[in-house]
Scaffold this active site. Structure first.
Site, PDB file in Angstrom:
ATOM      1  N   LYS A  13       0.843  -1.211   0.000  1.00  0.00           N
ATOM      2  CA  LYS A  13       0.000   0.000   0.000  1.00  0.00           C
ATOM      3  C   LYS A  13       0.866   1.243   0.000  1.00  0.00           C
ATOM      4  O   LYS A  13       2.038   1.215   0.389  1.00  0.00           O
ATOM      5  CB  LYS A  13      -0.928   0.023   1.223  1.00  0.00           C
ATOM      6  CG  LYS A  13      -0.242  -0.034   2.613  1.00  0.00           C
ATOM      7  CD  LYS A  13       0.240   1.280   3.167  1.00  0.00           C
ATOM      8  CE  LYS A  13       0.959   1.140   4.502  1.00  0.00           C
ATOM      9  NZ  LYS A  13       1.728   2.303   4.919  1.00  0.00           N
ATOM     10  N   PRO A 101       8.806  -4.239  -0.409  1.00  0.00           N
ATOM     11  CA  PRO A 101       9.993  -3.984   0.404  1.00  0.00           C
ATOM     12  C   PRO A 101       9.755  -4.258   1.892  1.00  0.00           C
ATOM     13  O   PRO A 101       8.638  -4.109   2.376  1.00  0.00           O
ATOM     14  CB  PRO A 101      10.284  -2.502   0.188  1.00  0.00           C
ATOM     15  CG  PRO A 101       9.304  -1.983  -0.777  1.00  0.00           C
ATOM     16  CD  PRO A 101       8.371  -3.061  -1.176  1.00  0.00           C
ATOM     17  N   GLY A 104       9.614  -0.895   4.672  1.00  0.00           N
ATOM     18  CA  GLY A 104       9.667   0.166   3.668  1.00  0.00           C
ATOM     19  C   GLY A 104       8.524   1.159   3.750  1.00  0.00           C
ATOM     20  O   GLY A 104       8.430   2.066   2.932  1.00  0.00           O
ATOM     21  N   MET A 106       5.439   0.209   3.286  1.00  0.00           N
ATOM     22  CA  MET A 106       4.428  -0.258   2.334  1.00  0.00           C
ATOM     23  C   MET A 106       3.651  -1.463   2.870  1.00  0.00           C
ATOM     24  O   MET A 106       2.975  -2.160   2.116  1.00  0.00           O
ATOM     25  CB  MET A 106       5.093  -0.601   1.000  1.00  0.00           C
ATOM     26  CG  MET A 106       5.699   0.650   0.369  1.00  0.00           C
ATOM     27  SD  MET A 106       6.337   0.298  -1.240  1.00  0.00           S
ATOM     28  CE  MET A 106       4.812  -0.092  -2.056  1.00  0.00           C
ATOM     29  N   ALA A 107       3.770  -1.687   4.172  1.00  0.00           N
ATOM     30  CA  ALA A 107       2.997  -2.732   4.849  1.00  0.00           C
ATOM     31  C   ALA A 107       3.296  -4.138   4.331  1.00  0.00           C
ATOM     32  O   ALA A 107       2.390  -4.969   4.236  1.00  0.00           O
ATOM     33  CB  ALA A 107       1.494  -2.431   4.775  1.00  0.00           C
ATOM     34  N   GLY A 109       5.150  -6.598   5.815  1.00  0.00           N
ATOM     35  CA  GLY A 109       4.954  -7.590   6.882  1.00  0.00           C
ATOM     36  C   GLY A 109       3.476  -7.788   7.159  1.00  0.00           C
ATOM     37  O   GLY A 109       3.008  -8.919   7.378  1.00  0.00           O
ATOM     38  N   SER A 110       2.735  -6.696   7.116  1.00  0.00           N
ATOM     39  CA  SER A 110       1.282  -6.773   7.349  1.00  0.00           C
ATOM     40  C   SER A 110       0.607  -7.542   6.226  1.00  0.00           C
ATOM     41  O   SER A 110      -0.339  -8.295   6.454  1.00  0.00           O
ATOM     42  CB  SER A 110       0.679  -5.368   7.409  1.00  0.00           C
ATOM     43  OG  SER A 110       1.294  -4.627   8.425  1.00  0.00           O
ATOM     44  N   ALA A 111       1.098  -7.362   4.988  1.00  0.00           N
ATOM     45  CA  ALA A 111       0.530  -8.081   3.844  1.00  0.00           C
ATOM     46  C   ALA A 111       0.699  -9.588   4.048  1.00  0.00           C
ATOM     47  O   ALA A 111      -0.219 -10.371   3.787  1.00  0.00           O
ATOM     48  CB  ALA A 111       1.221  -7.646   2.549  1.00  0.00           C
ATOM     49  N   ASP A 143      -1.969  -2.135  10.061  1.00  0.00           N
ATOM     50  CA  ASP A 143      -2.124  -2.135   8.601  1.00  0.00           C
ATOM     51  C   ASP A 143      -2.650  -3.470   8.057  1.00  0.00           C
ATOM     52  O   ASP A 143      -2.894  -3.589   6.851  1.00  0.00           O
ATOM     53  CB  ASP A 143      -0.769  -1.861   7.926  1.00  0.00           C
ATOM     54  CG  ASP A 143      -0.310  -0.420   8.121  1.00  0.00           C
ATOM     55  OD1 ASP A 143      -1.171   0.444   8.402  1.00  0.00           O
ATOM     56  OD2 ASP A 143       0.900  -0.167   7.990  1.00  0.00           O
TER      57      ASP A 143
END
Ligand code: C5P
Length: 306
Positions: A13, A101, A104, A106-107, A109-111, A143
């Site tokens: 994201k 990344p 980074g 851009m979440a 780890g959450s993804a 996130d």
């Protein structure tokens, strides 16, 4: 034939707007943020493991170097919470094919955690609703619910209380990656330090941003991008200011540090501008890598089973 594994594709994201309120007593900041899911994906494979092996985590892909594969990984924690909550007796083996990344903004780890939750729901046929999946996600990180939802959404509270945004159009992004990450808690702490002594208002929605999304107007969206964590990220990583300058010089419609950084996201008008900027950033010597992505895109979803 019974399913023995599923592959879930989950997007990264960017935060198009991020308004950060004062530090609350629970150690979190109240936020109003607008997320957009973009086409940089991690593919999370969840399958039954051999008996007695517990949770096994493996990773591959362009951004997998240095990803922890033990119980400190959010994907591992997601599997653990699902096993306990639903009293699952099988062992699970998880493979992360990473493109988002690490650390980074851009979440990523959450993804991965979102992918595990959706993957285990599918593999074990739990039949959970999107709301239930997102509630479990919120227990793991602010996130994670958005990784499940995707699209374009406003996040309130810690960023985990989502409402979809009325949005038109598709947008092209050029992303400048850094060779090392920034820790989210330290960026929030730096934001508090920079704002010490100031009176901080409750966070608010950015009307110009929402209007630009409603109209599908990329130029207006570029002007309206805003992030209260940007000064903190630039304070901890001064080179980010140079990266932002390259984007301005090469005609990006807007430039923003994504979330807590250090990825910088540039909104561009068309293919030609995207190429110009990609070349300029790659040869600038101030970025670790450059990738392109489009948004908005879907949230966590199954792309195959076996
Ligand atoms: O929720 P998550 O684990 O992703 O948050 C990581 C850290 O980021 C928190 O420990 C906190 O320091 C900071 N944070 C915050 N306010 C938020 C979200 C995160 O201060 N709304």
């Amino acid at each position: 034939m019974n399913t023995s594994g599923v592959v879930i594709r989950v997007p990264g994201k960017v935060n198009l707007g991020l308004s950060v309120g004062p530090l609350d007593s629970d150690g979190y900041h109240e936020l109003v943020t607008v997320f957009q899911a973009i086409s940089l994906f991690d593919d999370v494979t969840v399958q039954y493991g051999a008996e007695g092996t517990g949770i096994i985590l493996e990773a591959s892909g362009s951004t997998s170097a240095g990803v922890p594969l033990d119980s400190s990984n959010l994907a591992y924690k997601a599997a653990d919470i699902m096993i306990r909550r639903f009293q699952l007796t099988s062992d699970v083996s998880i493979h992360l094919k990473k493109e988002i990344p690490v650390a980074g903004g851009m979440a990523g780890g959450s993804a991965d955690a979102a992918g595990v939750i959706v993957g285990m729901d599918s593999l074990f046929e739990l039949g959970l609703s999107r709301d239930e999946l997102q509630r479990i996600g919120a227990e793991l990180g602010s996130d994670v619910p958005f990784g499940i939802a995707g699209g374009t959404a406003i996040g309130r509270g810690r960023g985990d209380q989502l409402t979809p945004v009325l949005a038109q159009g598709t947008y092209q992004w050029v992303l400048a990656l850094s060779s090392s990450g920034l820790s989210t808690p330290s960026v929030y702490a730096e934001c508090d330090r920079l704002r010490e002594g100031l009176s901080i208002a409750r966070p608010s929605a950015n009307d110009a941003l929402l209007q630009a999304l409603r109209a599908g107007d990329a130029k207006e969206l570029g002007k309206a991008l805003s992030n209260d964590l940007q000064s903190a990220a630039c304070s901890l990583r001064p080179a980010l200011r140079l990266v932002l300058d390259v984007g301005r010089e090469y005609g990006a419609l807007g430039c923003i540090v994504s979330g807590s950084g250090p990825t910088v996201a540039f909104l561009v008008e068309d293919e030609e501008k995207a190429l110009d900027l990609t070349v300029a950033l790659s040869s600038s010597g101030v970025v670790g890598g450059v990738v392109r992505a489009g948004g908005p895109t879907h949230g966590a979803r199954r792309i195959s089973s076996f």
